[in-house]
Design a protein around this motif. Sequence first.
Motif, mmCIF file in Angstrom:
data_model
loop_
_atom_site.group_PDB
_atom_site.id
_atom_site.type_symbol
_atom_site.label_atom_id
_atom_site.label_comp_id
_atom_site.label_asym_id
_atom_site.label_seq_id
_atom_site.Cartn_x
_atom_site.Cartn_y
_atom_site.Cartn_z
ATOM 1 N N LYS A 107 38.816 34.172 37.007
ATOM 2 C CA LYS A 107 38.447 35.554 38.048
ATOM 3 C C LYS A 107 38.807 35.751 39.028
ATOM 4 C CE LYS A 107 35.585 37.334 33.739
ATOM 5 N NZ LYS A 107 34.323 37.458 33.393
ATOM 6 N N ALA A 108 38.703 34.995 40.175
ATOM 7 C CA ALA A 108 38.623 35.023 40.982
ATOM 8 C C ALA A 108 40.254 34.668 41.815
ATOM 9 C CB ALA A 108 38.301 33.317 41.779
ATOM 10 N N TYR A 109 40.961 34.681 41.133
ATOM 11 C CA TYR A 109 42.471 34.368 41.387
ATOM 12 C C TYR A 109 42.449 35.903 41.076
ATOM 13 C CZ TYR A 109 43.951 29.909 42.025
ATOM 14 O OH TYR A 109 43.908 28.756 42.505
ATOM 15 N N GLU A 110 42.063 36.276 39.761
ATOM 16 C CA GLU A 110 43.004 37.348 39.508
ATOM 17 C C GLU A 110 42.311 38.311 40.269
ATOM 18 O OE1 GLU A 110 40.883 38.033 35.749
ATOM 19 O OE2 GLU A 110 42.533 37.189 34.102
ATOM 20 N N ARG A 111 40.838 38.746 41.004
ATOM 21 C CA ARG A 111 40.418 39.269 41.730
ATOM 22 C C ARG A 111 41.480 39.434 43.118
ATOM 23 N NH1 ARG A 111 35.692 37.262 40.289
ATOM 24 N NH2 ARG A 111 34.462 38.582 39.047
ATOM 25 N N VAL A 112 41.838 38.473 44.003
ATOM 26 C CA VAL A 112 42.963 38.349 44.463
ATOM 27 C C VAL A 112 43.823 39.176 44.036
ATOM 28 C CG1 VAL A 112 44.036 36.860 45.852
ATOM 29 C CG2 VAL A 112 41.879 36.511 45.280
ATOM 30 N N GLU A 113 44.388 39.236 43.292
ATOM 31 C CA GLU A 113 45.960 39.603 42.457
ATOM 32 C C GLU A 113 46.040 40.919 42.397
ATOM 33 O OE1 GLU A 113 46.433 37.377 39.401
ATOM 34 O OE2 GLU A 113 48.531 37.041 39.928
ATOM 35 N N ARG A 114 44.570 41.832 41.873
ATOM 36 C CA ARG A 114 44.542 42.667 42.019
ATOM 37 C C ARG A 114 44.112 43.617 43.103
ATOM 38 N NH1 ARG A 114 40.340 42.573 36.465
ATOM 39 N NH2 ARG A 114 41.724 42.016 35.252
ATOM 40 N N ASN A 115 43.471 43.174 44.030
ATOM 41 C CA ASN A 115 43.631 43.798 45.648
ATOM 42 C C ASN A 115 44.607 43.730 46.772
ATOM 43 O OD1 ASN A 115 40.270 43.447 45.067
ATOM 44 N ND2 ASN A 115 39.827 41.258 45.639
ATOM 45 N N ALA A 116 45.214 42.462 46.200
ATOM 46 C CA ALA A 116 46.864 42.239 47.086
ATOM 47 C C ALA A 116 47.705 44.270 46.250
ATOM 48 C CB ALA A 116 47.679 40.960 46.913
ATOM 49 N N LEU A 117 47.359 43.576 45.018
ATOM 50 C CA LEU A 117 48.457 45.010 44.281
ATOM 51 C C LEU A 117 47.858 46.035 44.646
ATOM 52 C CD1 LEU A 117 48.448 44.006 40.444
ATOM 53 C CD2 LEU A 117 50.595 43.990 42.450
ATOM 54 N N ILE A 118 46.560 46.671 45.262
ATOM 55 C CA ILE A 118 45.838 47.515 45.932
ATOM 56 C C ILE A 118 46.439 47.762 48.145
ATOM 57 C CG2 ILE A 118 43.864 48.642 46.559
ATOM 58 C CD1 ILE A 118 42.681 48.216 43.945
ATOM 59 N N SER A 119 46.315 46.495 48.122
ATOM 60 C CA SER A 119 46.293 46.669 49.690
ATOM 61 C C SER A 119 47.538 46.345 49.879
ATOM 62 C CB SER A 119 44.838 45.650 50.015
ATOM 63 O OG SER A 119 44.846 44.365 49.619
ATOM 64 N N GLY A 120 48.284 45.573 49.120
ATOM 65 C CA GLY A 120 49.863 45.357 50.008
ATOM 66 C C GLY A 120 49.154 43.446 50.655
ATOM 67 N N TYR A 121 48.192 43.023 50.709
ATOM 68 C CA TYR A 121 47.677 42.033 52.120
ATOM 69 C C TYR A 121 47.224 40.506 50.512
ATOM 70 C CZ TYR A 121 45.729 39.432 55.080
ATOM 71 O OH TYR A 121 45.013 38.113 56.346
ATOM 72 N N THR A 122 47.089 40.017 50.664
ATOM 73 C CA THR A 122 46.845 38.992 50.273
ATOM 74 C C THR A 122 45.283 38.355 51.025
ATOM 75 O OG1 THR A 122 48.978 38.538 48.958
ATOM 76 C CG2 THR A 122 46.873 36.744 48.631
ATOM 77 N N ASP A 123 43.511 38.473 50.642
ATOM 78 C CA ASP A 123 43.334 38.288 50.837
ATOM 79 C C ASP A 123 42.326 37.762 49.626
ATOM 80 O OD1 ASP A 123 40.251 38.030 51.602
ATOM 81 O OD2 ASP A 123 39.934 40.060 51.908
ATOM 82 N N VAL A 124 42.410 36.393 50.389
ATOM 83 C CA VAL A 124 41.736 34.938 49.534
ATOM 84 C C VAL A 124 39.807 34.515 49.743
ATOM 85 C CG1 VAL A 124 43.711 33.464 49.664
ATOM 86 C CG2 VAL A 124 41.462 33.327 51.056
ATOM 87 N N THR A 125 38.706 36.095 49.789
ATOM 88 C CA THR A 125 37.853 35.743 50.121
ATOM 89 C C THR A 125 37.544 35.827 48.450
ATOM 90 O OG1 THR A 125 37.781 37.587 51.969
ATOM 91 C CG2 THR A 125 35.590 37.052 50.823
ATOM 92 N N PRO A 126 37.818 36.292 47.482
ATOM 93 C CA PRO A 126 37.034 36.704 46.110
ATOM 94 C C PRO A 126 37.178 34.903 45.078
ATOM 95 C CG PRO A 126 38.208 38.486 46.042
ATOM 96 C CD PRO A 126 38.749 37.600 47.563
ATOM 97 N N PHE A 127 38.121 34.129 46.298
ATOM 98 C CA PHE A 127 37.971 32.872 45.948
ATOM 99 C C PHE A 127 37.442 31.898 46.282
ATOM 100 C CE2 PHE A 127 40.188 28.451 45.239
ATOM 101 C CZ PHE A 127 40.438 28.245 44.444
ATOM 102 N N LEU A 128 37.421 32.480 47.749
ATOM 103 C CA LEU A 128 35.783 31.696 48.993
ATOM 104 C C LEU A 128 34.940 32.088 48.312
ATOM 105 C CD1 LEU A 128 37.898 31.963 52.126
ATOM 106 C CD2 LEU A 128 38.156 29.866 50.282
ATOM 107 N N PHE A 129 34.397 32.903 47.852
ATOM 108 C CA PHE A 129 32.775 33.105 47.801
ATOM 109 C C PHE A 129 32.697 32.406 45.641
ATOM 110 C CE2 PHE A 129 29.954 35.903 45.093
ATOM 111 C CZ PHE A 129 28.980 36.365 45.791
#
Length: 241
Positions: A107-129
């Motif tokens: 799910k941490a990977y999926e959150r990163v992917e979903r956020n990237a689709l919205i923002s156009g930027y890969t933010d790995v914060t969910p995985f770090l969390f």
Amino acid sequence: MLPNHFYRHGEVVIVGGEEPRPGLPAERLPGAMKCLVDFANANDGINELHKAAILHFAFAYYHPYFDGNGRTAWLFHLWYLVQQGYPAALFTSFSRYIAENKDAYYKAYERVERNALISGYTDVTPFLFYFCNGVYNRLQVDAVPPKTDLEVYQTALAEGKITEKERLLWEYVLSAYGAEEFTTKQLEKDFRNAAYATIRTFVMKFHEMGLLTARKAGNRVFYRVGGTSDGRPNESKRRTL
């Protein structure tokens, strides 16, 4: 893989989350992996624990090989922590933590992917969390071998008593099996890059050093990292990092 190819030459589909996803396109892998290796070697002042998790995320996200990406990501993670002065990481069962809660990992990977689709930027914060709360925090209370075991390993390594292949096997055992038992045949099959005689010499040597314990069941011998010979945790080997 094809000759003269460091990475996969075809496409892969990664399963494990709610929906399968493709790995990085094969033609982009050489450039992406070069950037990842450069990032790993850069002295950029990023927190070492965070950077190790970022390297883990990127490697598994790119999926540069047809098989073995997850375990290699763990080894990459461990390698970086050891290089940065965290030798106790070699005795930490990261693989057990993820096995106990795979859903949170995916799910941490999926959150990163979903956020990237919205923002156009890969933010790995969910995985770090996920890593800070689901893995690193647990290192404060879980059992790990004592300092004397670390010293045994480091001394043997410094004195040249451990070969490069044995070092790789040790890191693989820690990453792939964690606190789980394994046999020499299983290790030979899973590691896939060492002759049985090499595997046998490795487990016997590390057993003699006290870094592996053995349990005989019929005609088979099961090995594991730490613990006691009957497979129960050794309470005298509990310490806080």
